[in-house]
Write a protein that holds these residues in place. Structure first.
Motif, mmCIF file in Angstrom:
data_model
loop_
_atom_site.group_PDB
_atom_site.id
_atom_site.type_symbol
_atom_site.label_atom_id
_atom_site.label_comp_id
_atom_site.label_asym_id
_atom_site.label_seq_id
_atom_site.Cartn_x
_atom_site.Cartn_y
_atom_site.Cartn_z
ATOM 1 N N LYS A 93 -45.212 -19.936 19.755
ATOM 2 C CA LYS A 93 -45.294 -20.234 18.330
ATOM 3 C C LYS A 93 -46.053 -21.544 18.195
ATOM 4 O O LYS A 93 -45.817 -22.480 18.960
ATOM 5 C CB LYS A 93 -43.881 -20.389 17.779
ATOM 6 C CG LYS A 93 -43.816 -20.348 16.275
ATOM 7 C CD LYS A 93 -42.415 -20.581 15.802
ATOM 8 C CE LYS A 93 -41.761 -19.316 15.329
ATOM 9 N NZ LYS A 93 -40.576 -19.532 14.516
ATOM 10 N N ARG A 130 -45.621 -14.772 19.601
ATOM 11 C CA ARG A 130 -44.552 -14.053 20.311
ATOM 12 C C ARG A 130 -44.415 -12.646 19.770
ATOM 13 O O ARG A 130 -43.901 -11.758 20.414
ATOM 14 C CB ARG A 130 -43.219 -14.781 20.130
ATOM 15 C CG ARG A 130 -43.201 -16.165 20.751
ATOM 16 C CD ARG A 130 -41.932 -16.874 20.421
ATOM 17 N NE ARG A 130 -41.636 -16.747 18.987
ATOM 18 C CZ ARG A 130 -40.497 -17.128 18.431
ATOM 19 N NH1 ARG A 130 -39.562 -17.644 19.173
ATOM 20 N NH2 ARG A 130 -40.308 -16.999 17.134
ATOM 21 N N THR A 148 -42.838 -14.247 7.505
ATOM 22 C CA THR A 148 -41.432 -14.333 7.076
ATOM 23 C C THR A 148 -40.548 -14.919 8.174
ATOM 24 O O THR A 148 -40.639 -14.503 9.322
ATOM 25 C CB THR A 148 -40.872 -12.912 6.790
ATOM 26 O OG1 THR A 148 -41.800 -12.254 6.001
ATOM 27 C CG2 THR A 148 -39.527 -12.974 6.132
ATOM 28 N N LEU A 180 -32.450 -28.426 15.372
ATOM 29 C CA LEU A 180 -33.301 -27.748 14.372
ATOM 30 C C LEU A 180 -34.649 -28.471 14.300
ATOM 31 O O LEU A 180 -35.187 -28.729 13.227
ATOM 32 C CB LEU A 180 -32.636 -27.744 12.990
ATOM 33 C CG LEU A 180 -31.328 -26.983 12.850
ATOM 34 C CD1 LEU A 180 -30.802 -27.068 11.426
ATOM 35 C CD2 LEU A 180 -31.495 -25.520 13.245
ATOM 36 N N SER A 216 -40.595 -17.536 9.814
ATOM 37 C CA SER A 216 -41.222 -18.190 10.974
ATOM 38 C C SER A 216 -40.810 -19.653 11.110
ATOM 39 O O SER A 216 -41.137 -20.305 12.091
ATOM 40 C CB SER A 216 -42.747 -18.079 10.879
ATOM 41 O OG SER A 216 -43.183 -18.663 9.671
ATOM 42 N N GLY A 217 -40.121 -20.173 10.123
ATOM 43 C CA GLY A 217 -39.630 -21.557 10.226
ATOM 44 C C GLY A 217 -40.366 -22.536 9.335
ATOM 45 O O GLY A 217 -40.379 -23.737 9.606
ATOM 46 N N LYS A 218 -40.927 -22.037 8.257
ATOM 47 C CA LYS A 218 -41.711 -22.918 7.374
ATOM 48 C C LYS A 218 -40.810 -23.979 6.734
ATOM 49 O O LYS A 218 -41.128 -25.164 6.749
ATOM 50 C CB LYS A 218 -42.426 -22.083 6.284
ATOM 51 C CG LYS A 218 -43.462 -21.130 6.870
ATOM 52 C CD LYS A 218 -44.066 -20.242 5.838
ATOM 53 C CE LYS A 218 -43.101 -19.241 5.242
ATOM 54 N NZ LYS A 218 -42.629 -18.229 6.193
ATOM 55 N N GLU A 251 -36.112 -21.685 -3.359
ATOM 56 C CA GLU A 251 -35.657 -20.487 -2.667
ATOM 57 C C GLU A 251 -34.276 -20.679 -2.057
ATOM 58 O O GLU A 251 -33.428 -19.808 -2.135
ATOM 59 C CB GLU A 251 -36.668 -20.149 -1.570
ATOM 60 C CG GLU A 251 -36.815 -18.687 -1.344
ATOM 61 C CD GLU A 251 -37.861 -18.414 -0.281
ATOM 62 O OE1 GLU A 251 -38.297 -17.285 -0.188
ATOM 63 O OE2 GLU A 251 -38.245 -19.350 0.451
ATOM 64 N N PHE A 266 -46.307 -16.654 1.887
ATOM 65 C CA PHE A 266 -45.384 -17.763 2.027
ATOM 66 C C PHE A 266 -46.142 -19.065 1.928
ATOM 67 O O PHE A 266 -46.846 -19.463 2.834
ATOM 68 C CB PHE A 266 -44.639 -17.655 3.347
ATOM 69 C CG PHE A 266 -43.916 -16.378 3.407
ATOM 70 C CD1 PHE A 266 -42.729 -16.239 2.737
ATOM 71 C CD2 PHE A 266 -44.477 -15.300 4.039
ATOM 72 C CE1 PHE A 266 -42.089 -15.022 2.729
ATOM 73 C CE2 PHE A 266 -43.840 -14.090 4.040
ATOM 74 C CZ PHE A 266 -42.636 -13.943 3.381
ATOM 75 N N TYR A 284 -38.701 -29.458 15.817
ATOM 76 C CA TYR A 284 -39.942 -29.104 16.525
ATOM 77 C C TYR A 284 -40.578 -30.350 17.127
ATOM 78 O O TYR A 284 -41.743 -30.325 17.517
ATOM 79 C CB TYR A 284 -40.959 -28.483 15.564
ATOM 80 C CG TYR A 284 -40.521 -27.214 14.894
ATOM 81 C CD1 TYR A 284 -40.580 -26.001 15.567
ATOM 82 C CD2 TYR A 284 -40.063 -27.224 13.589
ATOM 83 C CE1 TYR A 284 -40.181 -24.825 14.955
ATOM 84 C CE2 TYR A 284 -39.656 -26.059 12.962
ATOM 85 C CZ TYR A 284 -39.722 -24.869 13.651
ATOM 86 O OH TYR A 284 -39.321 -23.712 13.040
ATOM 87 N N PHE A 293 -39.038 -25.067 19.643
ATOM 88 C CA PHE A 293 -37.891 -25.251 18.754
ATOM 89 C C PHE A 293 -36.644 -25.650 19.529
ATOM 90 O O PHE A 293 -36.295 -25.012 20.521
ATOM 91 C CB PHE A 293 -37.653 -23.937 18.003
ATOM 92 C CG PHE A 293 -36.659 -24.054 16.880
ATOM 93 C CD1 PHE A 293 -36.859 -24.954 15.853
ATOM 94 C CD2 PHE A 293 -35.525 -23.250 16.854
ATOM 95 C CE1 PHE A 293 -35.950 -25.052 14.802
ATOM 96 C CE2 PHE A 293 -34.611 -23.341 15.812
ATOM 97 C CZ PHE A 293 -34.832 -24.243 14.778
HETATM 98 N N1 LIG Z 1 -39.062 -21.466 16.445
HETATM 99 C C1 LIG Z 1 -37.892 -20.954 16.066
HETATM 100 N N2 LIG Z 1 -37.160 -20.245 16.940
HETATM 101 C C2 LIG Z 1 -35.975 -19.715 16.579
HETATM 102 N N3 LIG Z 1 -35.430 -19.855 15.346
HETATM 103 C C3 LIG Z 1 -36.121 -20.561 14.438
HETATM 104 C C4 LIG Z 1 -37.387 -21.131 14.738
HETATM 105 N N4 LIG Z 1 -37.818 -21.781 13.634
HETATM 106 C C5 LIG Z 1 -36.876 -21.588 12.692
HETATM 107 N N5 LIG Z 1 -35.862 -20.896 13.165
HETATM 108 C C6 LIG Z 1 -34.673 -20.448 12.434
HETATM 109 O O1 LIG Z 1 -35.081 -19.313 11.674
HETATM 110 C C7 LIG Z 1 -34.430 -19.284 10.416
HETATM 111 C C8 LIG Z 1 -35.467 -19.161 9.309
HETATM 112 O O2 LIG Z 1 -36.214 -20.349 9.236
HETATM 113 P P1 LIG Z 1 -36.876 -20.841 7.879
HETATM 114 O O3 LIG Z 1 -35.964 -20.582 6.732
HETATM 115 O O4 LIG Z 1 -37.343 -22.219 8.131
HETATM 116 O O5 LIG Z 1 -38.108 -19.852 7.815
HETATM 117 P P2 LIG Z 1 -39.096 -19.605 6.601
HETATM 118 O O6 LIG Z 1 -40.402 -19.292 7.205
HETATM 119 O O7 LIG Z 1 -39.035 -20.734 5.670
HETATM 120 O O8 LIG Z 1 -38.434 -18.320 5.971
HETATM 121 P P3 LIG Z 1 -38.874 -17.526 4.636
HETATM 122 O O9 LIG Z 1 -40.096 -16.807 5.027
HETATM 123 O O10 LIG Z 1 -37.722 -16.617 4.391
HETATM 124 O O11 LIG Z 1 -39.069 -18.537 3.579
HETATM 125 C C9 LIG Z 1 -33.596 -20.552 10.350
HETATM 126 O O12 LIG Z 1 -32.258 -20.211 10.670
HETATM 127 C C10 LIG Z 1 -34.170 -21.455 11.414
HETATM 128 O O13 LIG Z 1 -33.166 -22.294 11.972
#
Ligand SMILES: Nc1ncnc2c1ncn2[C@@H]1O[C@H](COP(=O)(O)OP(=O)(O)OP(=O)(O)O)[C@@H](O)[C@H]1O
Length: 596
Positions: free
Chosen positions: A531, A523, A392, A556, A394-396, A420, A5, A558, A551
């Protein structure tokens, strides 16, 4: 570490010679298709059609053969050397190079002429639809008073209300400004080739300026000192206050105030600068002004640009005047931007002094929401390449949205390439992060939030799914030029390019990156785990460390919660510890510095 990622965050500084044209219809959408164009191609076609050309600074100038009216015989077309965008100084017809090219290629052959004519007609109609600012300005003039003709008592009062220097009324006459009583403001026309193409409004409440239209205007405010002859030099400043400070001290014969301050230099404005052989950019001595001067100079043609170096004793004109500095003296010390390929220490010493006096500014734009990240990375700097990675989901994307929103809210022009997820979903996340409330629960305020968001300098590329990297980078380069983009986010690079997890390209990318950020989710391995964002590489200062990611689901966000002070007070009571010690301890839980 798996780099499956991968997010790229590029802080654009320079662009290459080759550009591709992309149609930008609205202010916040970057749309394809992209037509390749280069200055040599343009010149070749003009030569082939035996068209006489003048080599301008930023444009190629030819006689206009599109103008219909008889008087417009001497009309000129300005073709931007970088994008091919053209504009006529009389009929105001403007558009993409490919339309002009088709017209030039077919005008004597009659082949497909009908189709080309149709395209031209469509273009003329759009030009007509776009605001008629001459009549709008006439209305403003009719209903209000010209500043230059106010009674001496009222004029003095107006100068006081707007905190303006005591400029003689005959000097202010040059600007054709209007005094509007409700709401108390001053209007100044934006001029392009002797036409009014918009205006700038100075409010009495603050130094804030508003520009109509809010994008792509082709004119500026221009002051020419009466009774002097222009030697082809103009001083370029961002605000009306700066211009008036220079007027008051009679520091320059020609002074130009930019339409959108330092936010944006539209390519439509470049033809209006063609008459000047020397431009002195005086933008101020903070970091954004310093970079903007370099970026704008590239568009204006660095060879004719000089700038007032951003040292402590040379702030922007208004501030320098407030401190009682002699503005003429400062202008005399303006230095050329263009650097020879070989330089001497003497040439460099000013640069070094600027760097030393601006340590904090050179470090970059600070995030408002992440003080911890500021302490590790020192800020967001242009020209750097940042990678964000993590497991995956994780909130990137969520983190990157807020990270870029924070900067955009401070005026950093931002371009998002989301390959994406859909732009609408991404924009919704950012809107919620800006509003700091649940949008679903506040639907009645949706339009208020959307209107504020709409004013942010954020642009979205409309590509989706796998794409050819060259096509994407060409679009990025073009947007960088047209919208003065300072921050590009590509989410996610591997997905866009269809690179597999094992790809060595990922490792190479992290080697090339200036910053590597990793979202770690402890976690997943420990119950008490948190996190956090790990700064694993920092080329600028070498400082590494972590920022705890807490979070807030409603926002939404940080963003660091503002509760440190309360915690300090509580802890102090219980343990009776020294306040500074405790502050340090709490800060340490948020930032773990790793010595290198
Ligand atoms: N720390 C957190 N705690 C709980 N939920 C979270 C947290 N960070 C993000 N989210 C939620 O998790 C979901 C996925 O987040 P996001 O799409 O940003 O992740 P990503 O790492 O970009 O995913 P991918 O790996 O699929 O690209 C979203 O609905 C977001 O609101």
């Amino acid at each position: 570490m798996s780099l499956k990622f991968l997010r790229y965050s590029l802080n654009i500084e320079r662009h290459k010679f080759w550009r591709f044209y992309i149609r930008c219809l609205s202010t916040n959408n970057i749309n394809d298709p992209i037509h390749g164009v280069s200055v040599s191609q343009i010149k070749q076609i003009l030569k082939q059609k035996h068209i006489i050309t003048i080599e301008g600074h930023a444009c190629i100038i030819i006689e206009c053969s599109l103008c219909e009216s008889e008087k417009s015989k001497k009309a000129k077309i300005y073709i931007n050397k970088t994008t091919g965008y053209f504009m006529c100084d009389k009929c105001n017809l403007k558009g993409e190079w490919n339309i002009l090219e088709k017209f030039l290629l077919t005008r004597s052959t009659k082949v497909n002429n009908k189709e080309v004519q149709k395209e031209l007609e469509a273009l003329k109609n759009t030009t007509k639809i776009q605001g008629n600012y001459i009549s709008e300005w006439n209305n403003i003039t009719k209903l209000n008073q010209e500043i230059a003709y106010l009674s001496p008592e009222l004029y003095e009062k107006v100068l006081h209300i707007f905190s303006l220097p005591k400029i003689p009324q005959e000097d202010i006459l040059q600007l054709n400004g209007i005094y509007v009583t409700v709401p108390t403001s001053l209007y100044f026309p934006l001029i392009a080739f002797n036409n009014i193409v918009g205006y700038k409004i100075l409010s009495s409440q603050s130094e804030l300026e508003q520009t109509v239209p809010n994008s792509n205007v082709s004119g500026f405010i221009i002051y020419k000192q009466k009774g002097t002859r222009s030697d082809g030099t103009a001083v370029v400043v961002p605000t009306i206050h700066d211009l008036l400070a220079l007027v008051f001290q009679k520091a320059a014969n020609v002074i130009i105030c930019l339409p959108y301050n330092l936010q944006n230099l539209p390519q439509q404005l470049l033809p209006s600068f063609e008459n000047f052989k020397k431009l002195i950019l005086w933008f101020g001595n903070d970091e954004p002004s310093w970079y903007t001067a370099r970026q704008f100079a590239k568009k204006l043609n660095e060879k004719r640009c000089y700038f007032v170096r951003p040292i402590d004793i040379q702030p922007r004109p208004k501030l320098a005047a407030d401190k009682g500095y002699d503005l003429k003296n400062i202008l005399m010390n303006a230095q050329p931007i263009w650097h020879k390929s070989i330089t001497t220490f003497d040439d460099l010493r000013q640069d070094i002094l600027c760097d030393l006096q601006n340590i904090d500014r050179v470090q970059g734009v600070k995030w408002k929401r992440y003080p911890v990240l500021n302490r590790i990375l020192k800020g967001h700097r242009r020209g750097e390449f940042t990678i964000l990675t993590g497991p995956t989901g994780s909130g990137k994307t969520t983190f990157m949205s807020e990270y870029s929103l924070d900067l955009a809210m401070q005026g950093v022009n931002t371009l998002w390439g989301s390959f994406e997820i859909r732009n609408a979903r991404l924009a919704r996340t950012m809107l919620q992060q800006m509003a700091e409330v649940s949008l679903e629960d506040n639907l009645d305020k949706f339009n208020t939030y959307a209107d504020i968001f709409n004013k942010l300098p954020i642009y979205f590329m409309t590509f989706h799914g796998q794409q050819n990297i060259k096509v994407v980078m060409d679009a990025v380069e073009h947007a960088t030029y047209v919208h003065d983009i300072a921050h590009v986010i590509i989410d996610n690079m591997q997905f866009m390019m269809g690179i597999s997890e094992e790809s060595t390209d990922s490792a190479k990318a992290s080697q090339e990156a200036d910053n590597v950020l990793i979202i770690q989710d402890k976690r997943l391995t420990s119950i008490k785990g948190k996190k956090y964002l790990q700064v694993a590489k920092n080329r600028y200062s070498g400082d590494l460390g972590i920022m705890i990611l807490e979070f807030d689901k409603t926002k939404l966000s940080y963003a660091q919660k503002k509760k440190i002070k309360l915690e300090v007070d509580k802890t102090e009571d219980k343990r009776g510890d020294n306040k500074e010690e405790i502050t340090k301890k709490i800060k340490e839980t948020h930032i773990l510095q790793v010595e290198r």
